[in-house]
Design an enzyme around this catalytic site. Structure first.
Site, PDB file in Angstrom:
ATOM      1  N   ARG A 151      -0.913   4.270  -1.908  1.00 35.86           N
ATOM      2  CA  ARG A 151      -0.514   4.857  -3.192  1.00 35.86           C
ATOM      3  C   ARG A 151      -0.525   6.384  -3.131  1.00 35.86           C
ATOM      4  NH1 ARG A 151      -0.550   0.722  -7.026  1.00 35.86           N
ATOM      5  NH2 ARG A 151      -2.135  -0.879  -6.782  1.00 35.86           N
ATOM      6  N   ASP A 207       6.541   2.394 -12.271  1.00 41.60           N
ATOM      7  CA  ASP A 207       6.877   2.845 -10.927  1.00 41.60           C
ATOM      8  C   ASP A 207       8.215   2.289 -10.441  1.00 41.60           C
ATOM      9  OD1 ASP A 207       5.850   0.254 -10.813  1.00 41.60           O
ATOM     10  OD2 ASP A 207       4.443   0.646  -9.191  1.00 41.60           O
TER      11      ASP A 207
END
Ligand code: IMP
Ligand code: MG
Length: 174
Positions: free
Chosen positions: A162, A97
């Site tokens: 998220r 990420d």
């Protein structure tokens, strides 16, 4: 969602960038034995979109590590969930990420390299170069971001946010 601040990368911008990266990966890895290694949990949203932007057969596998903030006394990150497959002689692309200091990914790359993959590269959605301590070879990069803490699109703050379909700042963090 009172903690959510300014959106710095929209869902559309992410989608366009992933399409670009995906087509570059498809060209670069044509004919190779590509294994995407997703680093959980942050990489899960990115890998889901990225793999659909890659136009060739591939394998995907997942691993989970303790981050540098919860590292063991030896300073190493620990593998909480290892890969299911053997990566020896395969072309491994680690999907992360964000790279911040680089400690987490630095350790992970060392562990994976010891398994003798044919090649080992990194694709990262977000890069925060201002805080880099460990120099890492990043083959594919989505966006460079400033020093502020961000959430969304897989990235969390205390396991929340998220699911946001964009990258945004968090009020009061850092
Ligand atoms: P590094 O070891 O400093 O490169 O840290 C990378 C890890 O820290 C990433 O894989 C993320 O899990 C986490 N991280 C770093 N910056 C952020 C952020 O802005 N938001 C959410 N998680 C972050
Ligand atoms: Mg991560």
């Amino acid at each position: 969602m009172g903690e959510i601040g300014e959106v710095i990368i929209t869902g559309e911008e992410i989608r366009d960038k992933i399409r670009e990266i995906g087509s570059q990966i498809s060209k670069d890895y044509a004919g190779k034995d590509l294994v995407l290694v997703c680093v959980l949990k942050g990489g899960c949203v990115f890998v889901a979109d990225l793999m659909r932007a890659i136009d060739m057969p591939l394998y995907v596998d997942f691993l989970s590590i303790s981050s540098y903030t919860e590292k063991s006394e030896t300073g190493a990150v620990r593998i909480m969930k290892d890969l299911d497959i053997d990566i020896t002689n395969r072309d491994v692309l680690v999907v992360e990420d964000i790279i911040d200091t680089g400690f987490t990914l630095g350790y992970l790359l060392r562990i994976l390299k010891a398994r003798n993959p044919a090649s080992l590269k990194v694709v990262v959605l977000l890069d925060r170069p201002a805080l880099r301590i460990v120099d890492l070879p990043v083959a594919y990069k989505g966006f460079e971001i400033p020093e502020q803490f961000v959430v969304g699109y897989g990235l969390d703050y205390q396991q929340k946010y998220r699911n946001l379909p964009y990258i945004c700042l968090l009020k009061r963090a850092r």
